[in-house]
Design a protein around this motif. Structure first.
Motif, PDB file in Angstrom:
ATOM      1  N   LEU A   1     108.014  -5.594  87.717  1.00 16.25           N
ATOM      2  CA  LEU A   1     108.737  -6.362  87.005  1.00 16.25           C
ATOM      3  C   LEU A   1     108.812  -6.308  85.426  1.00 16.25           C
ATOM      4  N   VAL A   2     110.067  -5.801  84.942  1.00 15.45           N
ATOM      5  CA  VAL A   2     110.006  -5.713  83.630  1.00 15.45           C
ATOM      6  C   VAL A   2     111.142  -6.639  83.128  1.00 15.45           C
ATOM      7  N   ALA A   3     110.928  -7.536  82.137  1.00 16.37           N
ATOM      8  CA  ALA A   3     112.007  -8.477  81.593  1.00 16.37           C
ATOM      9  C   ALA A   3     111.946  -8.376  80.218  1.00 16.37           C
ATOM     10  N   ILE A   4     113.098  -8.181  79.314  1.00 14.79           N
ATOM     11  CA  ILE A   4     113.115  -8.175  77.850  1.00 14.79           C
ATOM     12  C   ILE A   4     114.108  -9.285  77.617  1.00 14.79           C
ATOM     13  N   SER A   5     113.406 -10.280  76.869  1.00 17.87           N
ATOM     14  CA  SER A   5     114.189 -11.291  76.373  1.00 17.87           C
ATOM     15  C   SER A   5     114.395 -11.274  74.791  1.00 17.87           C
ATOM     16  N   PHE A   6     115.486 -12.069  74.398  1.00 20.10           N
ATOM     17  CA  PHE A   6     115.862 -12.065  73.027  1.00 20.10           C
ATOM     18  C   PHE A   6     115.590 -13.579  72.276  1.00 20.10           C
ATOM     19  N   HIS A   7     115.179 -14.488  73.005  1.00 19.74           N
ATOM     20  CA  HIS A   7     115.024 -15.989  72.223  1.00 19.74           C
ATOM     21  C   HIS A   7     113.858 -16.489  73.020  1.00 19.74           C
ATOM     22  N   SER A   8     113.059 -17.303  72.033  1.00 17.97           N
ATOM     23  CA  SER A   8     111.850 -17.929  72.595  1.00 17.97           C
ATOM     24  C   SER A   8     111.799 -18.713  73.780  1.00 17.97           C
ATOM     25  N   LEU A   9     113.078 -19.495  74.159  1.00 20.47           N
ATOM     26  CA  LEU A   9     113.292 -20.190  75.285  1.00 20.47           C
ATOM     27  C   LEU A   9     113.040 -19.344  76.686  1.00 20.47           C
ATOM     28  N   GLU A  10     114.044 -18.355  76.406  1.00 25.49           N
ATOM     29  CA  GLU A  10     113.907 -17.167  77.523  1.00 25.49           C
ATOM     30  C   GLU A  10     112.502 -16.547  77.830  1.00 25.49           C
ATOM     31  N   ASP A  11     111.968 -16.267  76.787  1.00 25.47           N
ATOM     32  CA  ASP A  11     110.713 -15.598  76.804  1.00 25.47           C
ATOM     33  C   ASP A  11     109.600 -16.622  77.376  1.00 25.47           C
ATOM     34  N   ARG A  12     109.654 -17.741  77.152  1.00 27.38           N
ATOM     35  CA  ARG A  12     108.897 -18.832  77.787  1.00 27.38           C
ATOM     36  C   ARG A  12     108.932 -18.936  79.175  1.00 27.38           C
ATOM     37  N   VAL A  13     110.056 -18.973  79.647  1.00 28.06           N
ATOM     38  CA  VAL A  13     110.215 -18.997  81.243  1.00 28.06           C
ATOM     39  C   VAL A  13     109.621 -17.625  81.899  1.00 28.06           C
ATOM     40  N   VAL A  14     110.010 -16.583  81.092  1.00 23.62           N
ATOM     41  CA  VAL A  14     109.189 -15.218  81.740  1.00 23.62           C
ATOM     42  C   VAL A  14     107.587 -15.598  81.813  1.00 23.62           C
ATOM     43  N   LYS A  15     107.193 -15.610  80.523  1.00 26.95           N
ATOM     44  CA  LYS A  15     105.933 -15.635  80.355  1.00 26.95           C
ATOM     45  C   LYS A  15     105.054 -16.489  81.311  1.00 26.95           C
ATOM     46  N   GLN A  16     105.735 -17.964  81.304  1.00 23.98           N
ATOM     47  CA  GLN A  16     105.005 -18.981  82.045  1.00 23.98           C
ATOM     48  C   GLN A  16     104.721 -18.484  83.574  1.00 23.98           C
ATOM     49  N   TYR A  17     106.375 -17.930  84.218  1.00 26.14           N
ATOM     50  CA  TYR A  17     106.303 -17.530  85.452  1.00 26.14           C
ATOM     51  C   TYR A  17     105.037 -16.474  85.871  1.00 26.14           C
ATOM     52  N   ILE A  18     105.111 -15.471  84.919  1.00 24.72           N
ATOM     53  CA  ILE A  18     104.212 -14.479  85.266  1.00 24.72           C
ATOM     54  C   ILE A  18     102.814 -14.866  85.181  1.00 24.72           C
ATOM     55  N   ARG A  19     102.347 -15.946  84.044  1.00 23.16           N
ATOM     56  CA  ARG A  19     101.213 -16.317  84.147  1.00 23.16           C
ATOM     57  C   ARG A  19     100.754 -17.183  85.258  1.00 23.16           C
ATOM     58  N   ARG A  20     101.869 -17.668  85.730  1.00 23.53           N
ATOM     59  CA  ARG A  20     101.477 -18.727  86.973  1.00 23.53           C
ATOM     60  C   ARG A  20     101.051 -17.860  88.252  1.00 23.53           C
ATOM     61  N   GLU A  21     102.250 -17.073  88.335  1.00 21.96           N
ATOM     62  CA  GLU A  21     101.851 -15.991  89.559  1.00 21.96           C
ATOM     63  C   GLU A  21     100.848 -15.031  89.329  1.00 21.96           C
ATOM     64  N   ALA A  22     100.299 -14.953  88.288  1.00 25.70           N
ATOM     65  CA  ALA A  22      99.206 -14.009  88.157  1.00 25.70           C
ATOM     66  C   ALA A  22      97.826 -14.774  88.286  1.00 25.70           C
ATOM     67  N   THR A  23      97.960 -16.013  88.665  1.00 21.82           N
ATOM     68  CA  THR A  23      96.509 -16.793  88.604  1.00 21.82           C
ATOM     69  C   THR A  23      96.515 -17.324  90.158  1.00 21.82           C
ATOM     70  N   GLY A  24      95.302 -17.210  90.441  1.00 19.95           N
ATOM     71  CA  GLY A  24      94.819 -17.837  91.753  1.00 19.95           C
ATOM     72  C   GLY A  24      95.317 -19.158  92.039  1.00 19.95           C
ATOM     73  N   CYS A  25      94.229 -20.219  91.756  1.00 21.28           N
ATOM     74  CA  CYS A  25      94.225 -21.525  91.877  1.00 21.28           C
ATOM     75  C   CYS A  25      94.975 -22.185  90.421  1.00 21.28           C
ATOM     76  N   ILE A  26      96.114 -22.962  91.063  1.00 22.23           N
ATOM     77  CA  ILE A  26      96.576 -23.749  90.010  1.00 22.23           C
ATOM     78  C   ILE A  26      96.740 -25.228  89.655  1.00 22.23           C
ATOM     79  N   CYS A  27      95.357 -25.505  90.545  1.00 16.97           N
ATOM     80  CA  CYS A  27      95.294 -27.200  90.753  1.00 16.97           C
ATOM     81  C   CYS A  27      95.065 -27.352  89.069  1.00 16.97           C
TER      82      CYS A  27
END
Ligand SMILES: C[S@@+](CC[C@H](N)C(=O)[O-])C[C@H]1O[C@@H](n2cnc3c(N)ncnc32)[C@H](O)[C@@H]1O
Length: 319
Positions: free
Chosen positions: A245-271
């Motif tokens: 998956l490759v995402a190119i964002s142009f403002h911080s709100l968009e980038d935050r959504v992508v960044k947080q999603y990838i971080r979360r899904e790249a993490t095992g336990c999220i307790c």
């Protein structure tokens, strides 16, 4: 002699970086969720060769027509679908794409949209207060927001999507100036309300006002929230590595959504960290390929100033 309208041009942003992370391969299956004029799609189509398949999606029918013409030489390896990528899973299924080796999102608007006065995206071109990427999509336009919504609702939009500290002042000025007919009317009101407070800034005072309205009109953050899990669900899980998956964002709100999603899904336990044992059972389904955001180089920004705010993030599906 009949004068021909010039063919619009949109320089794809970070094309080399996008191809590096997407890594399209001969015979592979790819989806471009934001085809625009087809700049990135062309690179993908070249890489996948005649045996590959590419689904080109855009919600803007006009953009898709230009993309069809630009990508015509690639023939049957490309399918086109007009629709909102918030419906990605359904669009992919309808077009026979059960899974994909790579999915690209180059978010925001294209030069075709931004530079077209009748589309109303820019205060540099006088036009109606429209701002819809898909002119078929519902009735909400920027004009409806500024002329019909409550002052407090307008202030919320400016605050939430434009991060404008003086959102109430601008909303009050908009309501006082009603009816606002054109992009110039809105630019003037924004400038009067924010001009003195933003004199030290390089950007035009109306920039964030226009951005906020555009994001709200097109439901951009909601669509992004909704497409990311659908994209992950479509990414292939092959022996030679998962789909990307490759995402190119142009403002911080968009980038935050992508960044947080990838971080979360790249993490095992999220307790929560205070829990002594894992209760969530969450498992990582992505590998973060860009722990630090990738930005365009100086040369690209010099050649294409619209690339200056771009941020690229990428992830790979893992078992
Ligand atoms: C920045 S342009 C893409 C340019 C393209 N990569 C190129 O090289 O020509 C973004 C495109 O995505 C489309 N778009 C934005 N949000 C969308 C959504 N939610 N669903 C479908 N298309 C969308 C816009 O209509 C626009 O044409």
């Amino acid at each position: 002699m009949i004068a021909m309208a010039p063919t619009p041009v949109h320089l794809p942003v970070m094309p080399d970086e996008a191809m590096h992370y997407l890594a399209p391969r001969a015979g592979g299956v790819y989806i471009d969720c934001t085809t625009g004029l087809g700049g990135h799609s062309k690179r993908i189509a070249q890489a996948i060769g005649p045996e590959g398949r590419l689904l080109c999606i855009d919600q803007d029918g006009e953009a898709l027509e230009f993309a069809r013409a630009n990508l015509n030489p690639f023939g049957r390896r490309i399918k086109f679908a007009r629709g909102n990528f918030s419906e990605l899973a359904a669009i992919a299924a309808t077009n026979g794409f059960d899974s994909a080796d790579g999915i690209l999102m180059d978010l925001g608007v294209s030069s075709l949209q931004f530079d077209s006065a009748p589309r109303g995206f820019s205060f540099s071109h006088e036009g109606p207060l429209d701002m819809r990427m898909s002119r078929e999509a519902g009735v909400l336009t920027a004009g409806e927001i500024v002329n019909q919504w409550e002052e407090s609702e307008i202030a919320d939009v400016l605050w939430k999507y434009g991060e404008i500290g003086q959102s109430r002042r601008v909303a009050a000025a908009i309501v006082r100036a009603r009816p606002l007919r054109t992009t110039t009317d809105l630019a003037q009101v924004s400038e009067q309300a924010l001009g003195s407070a933003r004199k030290h800034q390089k950007i035009h005072p109306a920039t964030q006002v226009f951005l906020a309205l555009r994001i709200r009109v097109n439901g951009e953050l909601d669509s992004l929230d909704s497409v990311l899990p659908q994209a992950r669900g479509l990414l292939s899980l092959g022996p030679s590595g998962g789909g990307r998956l490759v995402a190119i964002s142009f403002h911080s709100l968009e980038d935050r959504v992508v960044k947080q999603y990838i971080r979360r899904e790249a993490t095992g336990c999220i307790c929560p960290p205070e829990l002594p044992v894992c209760r969530c059972g969450h498992i990582a389904t992505l590998r973060d390929l860009t722990r630090r955001a990738i930005r365009p180089g100086f040369a690209e920004v010099a050649a294409n100033p619209r690339a200056r705010s771009a941020v690229l993030r990428a992830a790979e599906r893992v078992a």
